[in-house]
Design an enzyme around this catalytic site. Structure first.
Site, mmCIF file in Angstrom:
data_model
loop_
_atom_site.group_PDB
_atom_site.id
_atom_site.type_symbol
_atom_site.label_atom_id
_atom_site.label_comp_id
_atom_site.label_asym_id
_atom_site.label_seq_id
_atom_site.Cartn_x
_atom_site.Cartn_y
_atom_site.Cartn_z
ATOM 1 N N ASP A 29 52.911 -42.256 -93.606
ATOM 2 C CA ASP A 29 52.931 -42.011 -92.163
ATOM 3 C C ASP A 29 54.398 -41.972 -91.715
ATOM 4 O O ASP A 29 55.187 -42.836 -92.076
ATOM 5 C CB ASP A 29 52.174 -43.125 -91.421
ATOM 6 C CG ASP A 29 51.900 -42.761 -89.976
ATOM 7 O OD1 ASP A 29 50.730 -42.671 -89.604
ATOM 8 O OD2 ASP A 29 52.880 -42.566 -89.210
ATOM 9 N N ILE A 30 54.744 -40.970 -90.948
ATOM 10 C CA ILE A 30 56.134 -40.766 -90.527
ATOM 11 C C ILE A 30 56.592 -41.828 -89.528
ATOM 12 O O ILE A 30 57.784 -42.086 -89.381
ATOM 13 C CB ILE A 30 56.297 -39.338 -89.921
ATOM 14 C CG1 ILE A 30 57.736 -38.872 -89.941
ATOM 15 C CG2 ILE A 30 55.754 -39.243 -88.527
ATOM 16 C CD1 ILE A 30 58.233 -38.490 -91.288
ATOM 17 N N GLU A 88 45.838 -38.964 -81.713
ATOM 18 C CA GLU A 88 47.035 -38.116 -81.746
ATOM 19 C C GLU A 88 46.828 -36.806 -82.509
ATOM 20 O O GLU A 88 47.192 -35.728 -82.017
ATOM 21 C CB GLU A 88 48.183 -38.919 -82.380
ATOM 22 C CG GLU A 88 49.526 -38.234 -82.329
ATOM 23 C CD GLU A 88 50.596 -39.007 -83.107
ATOM 24 O OE1 GLU A 88 50.538 -40.252 -83.159
ATOM 25 O OE2 GLU A 88 51.481 -38.336 -83.660
ATOM 26 N N HIS A 93 41.396 -38.499 -90.464
ATOM 27 C CA HIS A 93 42.272 -39.178 -91.420
ATOM 28 C C HIS A 93 42.006 -40.669 -91.405
ATOM 29 O O HIS A 93 41.507 -41.205 -90.423
ATOM 30 C CB HIS A 93 43.750 -38.910 -91.106
ATOM 31 C CG HIS A 93 44.145 -39.238 -89.696
ATOM 32 N ND1 HIS A 93 43.882 -38.395 -88.646
ATOM 33 C CD2 HIS A 93 44.770 -40.308 -89.167
ATOM 34 C CE1 HIS A 93 44.344 -38.923 -87.520
ATOM 35 N NE2 HIS A 93 44.872 -40.099 -87.806
ATOM 36 N N HIS A 95 43.875 -44.396 -92.017
ATOM 37 C CA HIS A 95 45.144 -45.121 -92.136
ATOM 38 C C HIS A 95 44.945 -46.241 -93.162
ATOM 39 O O HIS A 95 44.031 -47.055 -93.017
ATOM 40 C CB HIS A 95 45.516 -45.794 -90.807
ATOM 41 C CG HIS A 95 45.787 -44.862 -89.668
ATOM 42 N ND1 HIS A 95 47.063 -44.535 -89.264
ATOM 43 C CD2 HIS A 95 44.957 -44.203 -88.824
ATOM 44 C CE1 HIS A 95 46.996 -43.727 -88.218
ATOM 45 N NE2 HIS A 95 45.734 -43.509 -87.924
HETATM 46 P P1 5GP Z 1 46.121 -41.049 -84.856
HETATM 47 O O1 5GP Z 1 45.685 -39.617 -84.692
HETATM 48 O O2 5GP Z 1 45.214 -41.842 -85.766
HETATM 49 O O3 5GP Z 1 46.406 -41.706 -83.563
HETATM 50 O O4 5GP Z 1 47.529 -41.095 -85.594
HETATM 51 C C1 5GP Z 1 48.104 -40.049 -86.255
HETATM 52 C C2 5GP Z 1 49.139 -40.613 -87.201
HETATM 53 O O5 5GP Z 1 49.792 -39.528 -87.792
HETATM 54 C C3 5GP Z 1 50.209 -41.496 -86.532
HETATM 55 O O6 5GP Z 1 50.274 -42.741 -87.194
HETATM 56 C C4 5GP Z 1 51.486 -40.702 -86.680
HETATM 57 O O7 5GP Z 1 52.609 -41.499 -86.930
HETATM 58 C C5 5GP Z 1 51.170 -39.792 -87.868
HETATM 59 N N1 5GP Z 1 51.838 -38.507 -87.817
HETATM 60 C C6 5GP Z 1 51.865 -37.652 -86.773
HETATM 61 N N2 5GP Z 1 52.562 -36.542 -87.084
HETATM 62 C C7 5GP Z 1 52.982 -36.707 -88.355
HETATM 63 C C8 5GP Z 1 53.748 -35.904 -89.252
HETATM 64 O O8 5GP Z 1 54.199 -34.785 -88.929
HETATM 65 N N3 5GP Z 1 53.973 -36.399 -90.491
HETATM 66 C C9 5GP Z 1 53.485 -37.604 -90.897
HETATM 67 N N4 5GP Z 1 53.770 -38.004 -92.135
HETATM 68 N N5 5GP Z 1 52.768 -38.392 -90.085
HETATM 69 C C10 5GP Z 1 52.511 -37.944 -88.822
#
Ligand code: 5GP
Length: 130
Positions: A29-30, A88, A93, A95
């Site tokens: 995760d970035i 987001e 996905h 985690h």
């Molecule tokens: P969620 O959709 O579960 O809220 O979180 C999406 C996750 O994807 C977040 O933890 C965010 O840091 C990660 N994320 C978003 N964009 C990118 C990206 O371009 N690259 C990577 N490696 N992680 C990402």
């Protein structure tokens, strides 16, 4: 428009890859909430986790299992938490997040890291899968 994760899967956007097979990809995760925070994604682009087919769900979790063990071996922690939360990225996905005695991780509080550290850790976790 493709999700950011589809762009990562297709190599349009770089990532610190941990593992890949025909159906799934795992990468750092970035913007991690803990050291060793890995995302596991199905290559098929489906927004909502519970809209994935039973087959894809099973493949995703079976793919995640050895990765969780590899993270656990590499990062000091008690176990690996598995969560599906957040809005987001509209691409299902999981985690994988190392947990310790402090208990639940806050997804609002980020762990400070940089590309060099993420790349090094991705390589160490990947090496444990070989
Ligand atoms: P969620 O959709 O579960 O809220 O979180 C999406 C996750 O994807 C977040 O933890 C965010 O840091 C990660 N994320 C978003 N964009 C990118 C990206 O371009 N690259 C990577 N490696 N992680 C990402």
């Amino acid at each position: 428009m493709s999700s950011i994760f589809t762009k990562i899967i297709e190599g349009e956007i770089p990532c610190h890859k941990v593992a890949e097979n025909e159906y799934c990809l795992a990468f750092m995760d970035i913007n991690p909430v803990a050291e060793g925070h890995v995302l596991v994604v199905p290559k098929i682009e489906v927004d909502y986790f519970f809209d994935l087919s039973d087959e894809t769900l099973a493949r995703l979790m079976q793919f995640a299992k050895p990765i969780a063990k590899a993270i656990e071996a590499e990062v000091p922690c008690q176990r690996i938490g598995v969560t599906v939360l957040g809005l987001e990225v509209p691409h299902a996905h999981v985690h994988l997040v190392p947990l310790d005695e402090r208990g639940l991780i806050s997804f609002r509080k980020k762990f400070k890291t940089d590309h060099e550290q993420l790349a090094a850790l991705a390589a160490k976790i990947a090496a444990r899968l070989e």
